[in-house]
Structure formats: structure tokens, C-alpha cells
Design an enzyme around this catalytic site. Sequence first.
Site, mmCIF file in Angstrom:
data_model
loop_
_atom_site.group_PDB
_atom_site.id
_atom_site.type_symbol
_atom_site.label_atom_id
_atom_site.label_comp_id
_atom_site.label_asym_id
_atom_site.label_seq_id
_atom_site.Cartn_x
_atom_site.Cartn_y
_atom_site.Cartn_z
ATOM 1 C CB SER A 1 -8.421 -0.307 7.929
ATOM 2 O OG SER A 1 -7.359 -0.900 7.246
ATOM 3 C CG LEU A 5 -0.067 -9.961 12.214
ATOM 4 C CD1 LEU A 5 0.674 -9.104 13.220
ATOM 5 C CD2 LEU A 5 0.324 -9.559 10.792
ATOM 6 C CE LYS A 6 1.289 -15.813 16.534
ATOM 7 N NZ LYS A 6 0.521 -15.367 17.668
ATOM 8 C CG HIS A 33 1.466 -9.809 0.835
ATOM 9 N ND1 HIS A 33 1.967 -10.179 2.083
ATOM 10 C CD2 HIS A 33 2.504 -9.255 0.167
ATOM 11 C CE1 HIS A 33 3.245 -9.872 2.136
ATOM 12 N NE2 HIS A 33 3.601 -9.309 0.994
HETATM 13 C C1 GRF Z 1 -2.902 -4.734 5.710
HETATM 14 O O1 GRF Z 1 -1.911 -3.952 5.111
HETATM 15 C C2 GRF Z 1 -2.896 -6.125 5.130
HETATM 16 O O2 GRF Z 1 -2.540 -6.176 3.790
HETATM 17 C C3 GRF Z 1 -1.820 -6.778 5.931
HETATM 18 O O3 GRF Z 1 -1.957 -6.269 7.230
HETATM 19 C C4 GRF Z 1 -2.570 -4.978 7.171
HETATM 20 C C5 GRF Z 1 -3.797 -5.035 8.018
HETATM 21 O O4 GRF Z 1 -4.434 -3.809 8.142
HETATM 22 N N1 GRF Z 1 -1.868 -8.206 5.769
HETATM 23 P P1 GRF Z 1 -5.852 -3.699 8.821
HETATM 24 O O5 GRF Z 1 -5.779 -4.422 10.163
HETATM 25 O O6 GRF Z 1 -6.855 -4.339 7.905
HETATM 26 O O7 GRF Z 1 -6.103 -2.240 8.997
#
Ligand code: GRF
Length: 205
Positions: free
Chosen positions: A13, A89-90, A108
Site C-alpha cells: 500500500s 522486512l529483511k 516505520h
Molecule cells: C507498513 O506499516 C510499514 O510502515 C511497515 O510495513 C507496513 C507495510 O505495508 N514497515 P504495505 O506493504 O506498504 O501495505
Amino acid sequence: MLKIAVFVSGRGSNLKSIAEAIKNREIEAEIAAVVSDKLDCPAFTIPRKHSIPTYSVSEEPKRGFNDYSFLIEKFMELKIDLIVLAGFLKKIPDELVDKFENKIINIHPALLPSFGGKGMYGMNVHKAVFDRSCQVSGVTVHFVNKIYDNGKIITQRCVDISDVQTPEEIAERVIITEHKLLPFVIGKISRGEVIIKNNRVLLLN
Ligand code: GRF
């Protein structure tokens, strides 16, 4: 024109919010590459629809995945100016951080330096914020260094969560602010309005 590479691992998103802001000419930038550690994540379908080059990465050698040295070479070839971690995530390997010093930013979903660090992503963050009974949460956009969620903070926004009943409600509120703040920061960077002075990040008008 700022050339950016967006790193994703999830639903995408934030990637969509950046693409929208570019389309609406709120930001003068081009998404020149999208990178993921997960071939099948929903976020990875977005660039494919728009013919944006995609790269999959892994820290260890894996079939169908590129290593980071390959990626660095590609980024040099594509003349990437900024790397945006949008739900990636990595951990970013040190070699990439060294090559792109103060040119990698992360979003974040809480107010760093609280509720950050290894394992603090997605709903883990919102559950921890909820369990601590925080009345305020928020969003942080920061530079990426070699330690998780530890780089200099570029900007933050608070989100009132004093009346929430569940961690999911926190997530729903925080993401709305994320979708505004990340394009805002990319816009500022594209105009040279984010500088580091006296060891602090300054946003110029
Ligand atoms: C978001 O809340 C971002 O802050 C975090 O992971 C989530 C990712 O959401 N690091 P999306 O994949 O952008 O919808």
C-alpha cells in the site's frame, strides 16, 4: 528527476501511495526498480502491471534470486538516487548501506526509537503499542544505517490512539498517515530539501 528503487515484502500500500503521488505530479520522481525478498507478495504484482523492472533478492544464494552485489551493479547502471524501504522486512546488508549512505530511507509504523528493532514490524509493532496502553502512536521516516530502525529520523507524525479498542484499529489509523508521510519525504528529498547539519536532519521549506 529523482530515480528511486522501492523495496517491498508485503501488500504494497505504501508503494501504491508513492506511485499515486508521482502520477498526480505531487512528486517529481520515477520508480525505476522494485525489489522484494518475496516473489509472491502482493506488492510485487504492482510494478509488473506498469512494466517497472523487478528484482528479487536474498542474502543467501537461492534459485531465482539475485544477490546484493548484482543489485548494486544494477542500481549503478539505472542511476538510482534513492532507495525507499516500504514494508521491506529483511535487514539491508552493510555493503548496500555503504554504497548508498544517507540515500536509503525506511518507514516505520510507530514513533521511533520506541517500538523498533529486530522483529518489530507490522502488527507486532501495533500489538506492542496497544499492550503498553500508549495513548499516542505515529509514523517515523528515517535514514537506514547498519542497525535495525536506528538511523537518523527525518520526520515523524503523531496519531491519537487514546480511544482504540484493538491493535488493528491502531494499524488502520497509522497507515493513513504513512500514505501521506512517505510521499511527502520523497518529495522533499527530490527537491533537495532534506539536509544533515550539525549532526541533525533538517527539512527546508
Ligand atoms: C507498513 O506499516 C510499514 O510502515 C511497515 O510495513 C507496513 C507495510 O505495508 N514497515 P504495505 O506493504 O506498504 O501495505
